[in-house]
Design a protein around this motif. Structure first.
Motif, short mmCIF file in Angstrom:
data_model
loop_
_atom_site.label_atom_id
_atom_site.label_comp_id
_atom_site.label_asym_id
_atom_site.label_seq_id
_atom_site.Cartn_x
_atom_site.Cartn_y
_atom_site.Cartn_z
N THR A 170 -5.06 21.06 39.48
CA THR A 170 -4.16 20.75 40.59
C THR A 170 -2.76 20.43 40.07
O THR A 170 -2.54 20.32 38.86
CB THR A 170 -4.73 19.57 41.41
N SER A 171 -1.82 20.26 40.99
CA SER A 171 -0.45 19.88 40.63
C SER A 171 0.21 19.22 41.82
O SER A 171 -0.18 19.45 42.97
CB SER A 171 0.37 21.09 40.18
N GLY A 172 1.23 18.41 41.55
CA GLY A 172 1.92 17.72 42.62
C GLY A 172 2.87 18.61 43.40
O GLY A 172 3.24 18.31 44.52
N LYS A 173 3.27 19.73 42.78
CA LYS A 173 4.18 20.65 43.45
C LYS A 173 3.87 22.08 43.01
O LYS A 173 3.16 22.29 42.02
CB LYS A 173 5.65 20.32 43.10
N GLY A 174 4.38 23.04 43.75
CA GLY A 174 4.18 24.44 43.39
C GLY A 174 5.11 24.87 42.28
O GLY A 174 6.08 24.18 41.95
N ASP B 165 -24.76 27.13 40.13
CA ASP B 165 -25.17 26.38 38.94
C ASP B 165 -26.09 27.20 38.04
O ASP B 165 -26.20 26.92 36.84
CB ASP B 165 -25.89 25.08 39.35
N LYS B 166 -26.74 28.20 38.61
CA LYS B 166 -27.65 29.03 37.83
C LYS B 166 -26.92 30.15 37.09
O LYS B 166 -27.47 30.73 36.15
CB LYS B 166 -28.73 29.65 38.74
N ILE B 167 -25.70 30.45 37.55
CA ILE B 167 -25.01 31.60 36.95
C ILE B 167 -23.70 31.21 36.25
O ILE B 167 -23.01 32.08 35.73
CB ILE B 167 -24.72 32.69 38.00
N ALA B 168 -23.37 29.93 36.22
CA ALA B 168 -22.13 29.50 35.56
C ALA B 168 -22.35 28.20 34.80
O ALA B 168 -23.10 27.34 35.23
CB ALA B 168 -21.01 29.32 36.59
N ASP B 169 -21.70 28.11 33.65
CA ASP B 169 -21.67 26.85 32.90
C ASP B 169 -20.51 25.98 33.37
O ASP B 169 -20.62 24.76 33.44
CB ASP B 169 -21.51 27.12 31.40
N ILE B 170 -19.38 26.65 33.68
CA ILE B 170 -18.17 25.95 34.09
C ILE B 170 -17.62 26.60 35.35
O ILE B 170 -17.51 27.83 35.43
CB ILE B 170 -17.10 25.99 32.99
N ILE B 171 -17.29 25.79 36.34
CA ILE B 171 -16.66 26.27 37.57
C ILE B 171 -15.29 25.60 37.67
O ILE B 171 -15.18 24.37 37.67
CB ILE B 171 -17.50 25.95 38.81
N ILE B 172 -14.25 26.43 37.71
CA ILE B 172 -12.88 25.93 37.82
C ILE B 172 -12.41 26.11 39.25
O ILE B 172 -12.40 27.23 39.77
CB ILE B 172 -11.93 26.69 36.86
N VAL B 173 -12.05 25.01 39.90
CA VAL B 173 -11.53 25.05 41.26
C VAL B 173 -10.02 24.97 41.19
O VAL B 173 -9.46 23.97 40.75
CB VAL B 173 -12.10 23.89 42.11
N ASP B 174 -9.35 26.04 41.61
CA ASP B 174 -7.89 26.09 41.58
C ASP B 174 -7.38 25.69 42.97
O ASP B 174 -7.48 26.46 43.92
CB ASP B 174 -7.42 27.50 41.22
N THR B 175 -6.87 24.46 43.09
CA THR B 175 -6.47 23.96 44.40
C THR B 175 -5.07 24.44 44.79
O THR B 175 -4.34 25.00 43.97
CB THR B 175 -6.42 22.42 44.44
N GLY B 176 -4.70 24.18 46.03
CA GLY B 176 -3.32 24.36 46.43
C GLY B 176 -2.48 23.29 45.76
O GLY B 176 -3.00 22.29 45.25
N LEU C 185 -4.56 17.75 35.83
CA LEU C 185 -3.27 17.67 36.50
C LEU C 185 -2.21 18.38 35.67
O LEU C 185 -1.91 17.97 34.55
CB LEU C 185 -2.89 16.20 36.70
N VAL C 186 -1.65 19.47 36.22
CA VAL C 186 -0.63 20.25 35.51
C VAL C 186 0.75 19.75 35.90
O VAL C 186 1.10 19.68 37.08
CB VAL C 186 -0.77 21.75 35.86
N THR C 187 1.54 19.39 34.88
CA THR C 187 2.88 18.82 35.10
C THR C 187 3.86 19.48 34.16
O THR C 187 3.50 19.84 33.03
CB THR C 187 2.86 17.29 34.84
N THR C 188 5.09 19.64 34.61
CA THR C 188 6.15 20.17 33.73
C THR C 188 7.21 19.09 33.53
O THR C 188 7.15 18.01 34.10
CB THR C 188 6.81 21.43 34.32
N GLN C 189 8.22 19.42 32.73
CA GLN C 189 9.28 18.45 32.41
C GLN C 189 10.30 18.29 33.53
O GLN C 189 11.15 17.41 33.45
CB GLN C 189 9.98 18.87 31.12
#
Length: 292
Positions: free
Chosen positions: A27-31, A129-140, A159-163
């Motif tokens: 996720t991130s605080g802004k686009g 859960d039977k077909i994946a080890d990791i599930i990444i949820v990409d939020t708005g 949490l993805v943040t830039t400078q």
């Protein structure tokens, strides 16, 4: 039998049959900070480490993941919920056999469904859960109710943040909204920051310290630092060409950074022993808000 008891039965049956998938929400605080780019490049790195990965694109209205995948999904989560499709029908396979599920507008209406039908949906989602080890949820991006529901339902938030000053401010605002959410449980949800598009590696640590000082003082939420991704020429080219840099140029500095972050996340899994709840519990937590 109440909802909580039904969910306990679902969870118990999953545990007996197969280890639950690790669900992490990006996720991130802004686009505009490269959140979807982080999601797909981490997926590629996890895949190189032998993990089976599925990305759930919950960024409604945008198609960043499918554009970078170079594939248009025939079905999405809406079709599973309302059109009788099964899990296999709605998974699109991308590069390196990474699975991709488009959220569509399906999740927003789940709380209005009958309990019996919700149980059916949750049973279907549990198949992931039977077909994946990791599930990444990409939020708005940002602080919508939908984003916050995903964050409180997930034990692991990246949490993805830039400078950019606005990115730091918006990251803090997102964490403040999360902290104030009535169902936020800091003992369950772990927040880990990724500094994206930094000029040099020490800048990422400085960025984390800036955010952490304010968060520690006013919110008392512990956040940890996963690492930084540099803004290099190859990353810029890959973004322009809508291709993941980890595929286009595996030797790039940014690709190496994604590899280090993915490896660190797997190391954390080994050392943390944080309990996994899988997709059934993840979605039941989201739709359970209607009963609170």
């Amino acid at each position: 039998m109440d909802q909580a008891e039904q969910l306990r039965i679902i969870k118990a049956s999953q545990i007996k049959s197969k280890p639950l998938a690790r669900v992490m929400t990006v996720t991130s605080g802004k686009g505009g900070v490269g959140k979807s780019n982080v999601s797909i490049n981490l997926a590629i790195q996890f895949r190189r480490m032998g993990k089976k990965v599925i990305i759930l694109d919950a960024d409604f209205g945008l198609a960043n993941i499918e554009i970078m995948f170079g594939a248009v999904p025939k079905h999405n989560l809406y079709d599973l919920i309302y059109q009788g499709k099964n899990i296999a029908d709605i998974i699109t396979r991308g590069p390196m056999d990474i699975g991709f599920i488009s959220g569509g507008s399906g999740i927003a209406g789940m709380s209005n469904l009958s309990q019996d039908y919700l149980n059916y949906i949750i049973h279907n989602l549990a198949q992931l859960d039977k077909i994946a080890d990791i599930i990444i949820v990409d939020t708005g991006a940002g602080i919508s109710d939908a984003v916050l529901e995903f964050l409180v339902a997930c034990g692991e938030v990246l949490l993805v943040t830039t400078q950019e000053p606005t990115s730091i401010t918006d990251s803090y605002s997102l964490l403040k909204a999360l902290y104030r959410h009535p169902r936020f449980d800091e003992s369950y949800t772990k927040v880990k920051m990724i500094a994206n598009r930094v000029n040099k590696e020490p800048d990422g640590r400085i960025l984390f310290e800036k955010l952490n000082v304010v968060v520690s003082r006013y919110l008392k939420i512990p956040i940890s630092y996963l690492g930084s991704v540099p803004e290099d020429y190859h990353l810029s080219q890959a973004v322009m060409q809508q291709v993941p840099v980890s595929l286009q140029n595996p030797e790039a500095r940014s690709s190496a950074a994604f590899q280090r972050i993915a490896a660190r996340l797997l190391d954390i899994e080994e050392s943390d022993r944080q309990p996994k709840r899988g997709m059934a519990a993840f979605f039941s937590h989201i739709i359970g808000r209607s009963s609170h």
